[in-house]
Design an enzyme around this catalytic site. Structure first.
Site, short mmCIF file in Angstrom:
data_model
loop_
_atom_site.label_atom_id
_atom_site.label_comp_id
_atom_site.label_asym_id
_atom_site.label_seq_id
_atom_site.Cartn_x
_atom_site.Cartn_y
_atom_site.Cartn_z
N GLU A 74 -6.13 -5.83 -10.15
CA GLU A 74 -7.21 -5.91 -10.65
C GLU A 74 -7.41 -5.48 -11.49
O GLU A 74 -7.74 -5.15 -13.02
CB GLU A 74 -8.23 -7.11 -9.95
CG GLU A 74 -8.63 -6.06 -9.37
CD GLU A 74 -8.54 -5.97 -7.58
OE1 GLU A 74 -7.58 -5.53 -6.95
OE2 GLU A 74 -9.85 -6.00 -6.95
N CYS A 114 -5.30 9.40 -3.24
CA CYS A 114 -5.35 9.90 -2.02
C CYS A 114 -4.75 11.11 -1.26
O CYS A 114 -5.98 12.02 -0.39
CB CYS A 114 -3.81 8.85 -1.01
SG CYS A 114 -3.03 8.54 -2.12
N GLU A 163 -0.53 2.61 3.42
CA GLU A 163 -0.74 4.44 3.22
C GLU A 163 -2.57 4.28 2.37
O GLU A 163 -2.68 3.00 2.06
CB GLU A 163 0.58 4.43 2.06
CG GLU A 163 0.10 6.48 1.58
CD GLU A 163 -0.95 6.73 0.52
OE1 GLU A 163 -1.82 7.16 1.39
OE2 GLU A 163 -0.53 6.40 -0.50
N GLY A 199 -6.73 -1.92 4.44
CA GLY A 199 -5.50 -1.62 5.06
C GLY A 199 -5.69 -1.80 6.89
O GLY A 199 -5.00 -2.47 7.31
N LYS A 253 1.78 -7.75 -5.99
CA LYS A 253 0.51 -7.65 -6.43
C LYS A 253 -0.15 -6.63 -6.99
O LYS A 253 0.09 -5.67 -6.15
CB LYS A 253 -0.55 -8.40 -5.65
CG LYS A 253 -1.33 -8.75 -5.87
CD LYS A 253 -3.06 -9.34 -5.31
CE LYS A 253 -4.14 -7.80 -4.80
NZ LYS A 253 -4.75 -7.31 -6.23
P1 ADP Z 1 -9.30 -0.06 -4.72
O1 ADP Z 1 -10.49 -0.41 -4.69
O2 ADP Z 1 -8.74 1.44 -3.69
O3 ADP Z 1 -8.05 -0.48 -5.36
P2 ADP Z 1 -8.90 -1.50 -2.14
O4 ADP Z 1 -7.75 -1.58 -0.70
O5 ADP Z 1 -9.58 -2.11 -2.33
O6 ADP Z 1 -8.62 0.11 -2.46
O7 ADP Z 1 -7.10 -2.38 -3.60
C1 ADP Z 1 -6.37 -1.75 -2.59
C2 ADP Z 1 -5.01 -3.48 -2.73
O8 ADP Z 1 -4.97 -4.12 -2.42
C3 ADP Z 1 -5.71 -4.28 -4.61
O9 ADP Z 1 -4.40 -4.40 -5.16
C4 ADP Z 1 -6.48 -5.62 -4.56
O10 ADP Z 1 -6.30 -6.39 -4.66
C5 ADP Z 1 -6.15 -5.61 -2.65
N1 ADP Z 1 -6.83 -5.62 -1.76
C6 ADP Z 1 -8.15 -5.83 -1.31
N2 ADP Z 1 -8.39 -6.48 -0.39
C7 ADP Z 1 -7.52 -7.26 0.13
C8 ADP Z 1 -6.87 -7.69 1.36
N3 ADP Z 1 -8.85 -8.52 2.13
N4 ADP Z 1 -5.96 -8.12 1.24
C9 ADP Z 1 -5.22 -8.31 0.21
N5 ADP Z 1 -5.62 -7.46 -0.68
C10 ADP Z 1 -6.14 -7.02 -0.73
#
Ligand code: ADP
Length: 460
Positions: free
Chosen positions: A160, A264, A230, A213, A157
């Site tokens: 978005e 990062c 990471e 994470g 994935k």
């Molecule tokens: P950033 O806002 O810096 O992109 P995020 O941790 O919000 O950092 O997002 C990184 C990735 O993790 C994106 O692909 C996002 O859609 C996904 N993501 C965000 N929240 C979750 C979650 N609760 N479970 C799995 N994937 C998530």
């Protein structure tokens, strides 16, 4: 069918394209297919997996310009940087293809005339690979390619914020007859990622925020599966009084302002010896002001826009908090006015105190707080004054001091003077809340495997 809209943060958020958000049924279907395929993929040997991936590598190379331009349209990253990044990530694929056999070859641990003992690296199973937007292609390369080479199947994935780069990757991957279920993609925001990791998977490979994470690590604990994470960083850079100031300015600039400050591993806190403080700040100000911020599709542009309006709002709040608490703006300190989009001027701030968000939060944008120190102990204490521990930089001409300080900084990498840790052979990952596990290098491949010991009689 729900749609994910991709917009251009550098062109007043204009429409770039849309993709269908994966439904619950599709996610289940793809994880099921990946689970069915894992025994088939495990049975292929490494040489065969390399052969499957070579033509994919060739098509990525041939379509590098397309990948770079789409990255710029979806994220606002300057095209010159997108192009350089795509080339760099292609080099990484080449390294993975060239080194996986060495990394995962059986290792004899003991042998005598009666018995032989070896370590065998076996795949873990189905990996959920979830990535952020700052290197849309790069994060795919780092997460997916080594997993496939190690024999894991992958459901991927992408963020978005860049689904169209995801679609392009999916198209290229599907052009080369990979066995069914080995690789698939799903699209959507955090909720889609969350459903993926809650399905029957064997490994989480994640790059993104520390907040997400930690959520994933907790889930991995409950499911009792491995998670390679990471996460964020707030890398310190210490400039000692004997550093060669002329030679360090361009590196400081690049390490902080590359990708509009959105990596990062960026330098996020500059810690300068009092005796050279004014000189470094003045030279850095001149360097910053010589750069061009603006339309990322113009190849003359050095700094494009931030990736999204939410990033601009977050950054503005962090700078406002610092200024309210007494920070002095040396340059920048405001959005760019003459162009619509998520633009923020590269910014240098002094008079920093530790209660400022800019000091203790991760700053994902082109803003650099600068603080001074007197003694080596003070510099180390400032450098370690963070929940993160991804990387650090030390500038000094005293080799003994460089190694002494490097050993006291809690981070996964330390760069001394004008070196870079970014070689494919070097493992990458963090201490403290910057992550868990390592990627890249021999260690990165082994993270993706089960380690089995086989001891046997010597058959005659
Ligand atoms: P950033 O806002 O810096 O992109 P995020 O941790 O919000 O950092 O997002 C990184 C990735 O993790 C994106 O692909 C996002 O859609 C996904 N993501 C965000 N929240 C979750 C979650 N609760 N479970 C799995 N994937 C998530």
């Amino acid at each position: 069918m729900k749609k994910l809209i991709s917009s251009n943060p550098a062109k007043d958020y204009e429409f770039v394209g849309e993709v269908a958000i994966s439904t619950d049924e599709e996610i289940i279907e793809k994880v099921t297919a990946a689970n069915k395929a894992k025994s088939v993929w495990k049975e292929t040997n490494i040489k065969e997996r390399i052969e499957f991936l070579k033509p994919i590598f060739e098509e990525f190379k041939a379509r590098a310009d397309e990948i770079s331009l789409l990255t710029t349209k979806e994220t606002g990253i300057a095209l010159s940087e997108s192009q350089a990044n795509t080339s760099g990530h292609l080099v990484k694929i080449k390294w993975f293809l060239d080194n996986v056999e060495l990394a995962l070859a059986d290792e004899i641990t003991s042998e005598d005339d009666k018995s032989i003992h070896k370590i065998i690296y076996e795949p873990i199973g189905t990996a959920a690979v979830i990535t952020p937007w700052n290197h849309p292609f790069g994060m795919f390369v780092w997460g997916v390619i080594p997993n496939l080479l190690a024999g894991n199947t992958v459901v991927f994935k992408i963020s978005e914020e860049c689904p169209l780069v995801g679609k392009l990757i999916e198209e290229i991957m599907s052009n080369h007859n990979l066995p069914t279920g080995i690789f698939s993609e799903i699209y959507g925001a955090g909720d889609v990622g969350w459903q993926l990791v809650n399905e029957k998977i064997d490994l989480i490979w994640f790059t993104g925020s520390t907040k997400t994470g930690q959520q994933l690590y907790k889930l991995a604990g409950e499911k009792f599966i491995k998670a390679i994470l990471e996460l964020g960083g707030s890398n310190p850079c210490i400039v000692f009084e004997d550093a060669d100031i002329e030679k360090i300015i361009s590196k400081i600039y690049i390490k902080r302002f590359k990708l509009c400050g959105q990596t990062c591993d960026a330098l996020k806190r500059l810690i300068i010896h009092r005796s050279v403080f004014n000189e470094v700040v003045e030279k850095l100000k001149n360097e910053i002001e010589s750069k061009k911020t603006g339309d990322p599709e113009n190849l003359e542009t050095n700094i494009g826009s931030l990736a999204a309006q939410r990033q601009l709002t977050l950054l503005e709040g962090q700078v406002r908090d610092a200024v309210d608490k007494g920070a002095k703006i040396i340059t920048g300190g405001a959005p760019l006015n003459n162009i619509n989009g998520a633009y923020y001027l590269p910014t240098l701030l002094t008079n920093i105190s530790k209660d400022m968000r800019i000091w203790h939060e991760e700053v994902f944008g082109p803003v650099l707080p600068v603080i001074s120190f007197e003694t080596e102990e003070e510099a180390i204490s400032l450098a370690n004054d963070t929940i993160y521990g991804l990387g650090a930089i030390i500038f000094t001409n005293d080799a003994a001091r460089a190694m002494r300080v490097a050993s006291k900084i809690a981070s996964g990498t330390v760069e001394i003077n004008n070196t870079t840790h970014w070689l494919s052979c070097n493992p990458f990952g963090g201490y403290k809340k910057s992550g868990m596990g390592r990627e890249h290098g021999i260690a990165g491949f082994r993270e993706l495997c089960q380690l089995k010991v086989v001891s046997m009689d010597k058959f005659r």
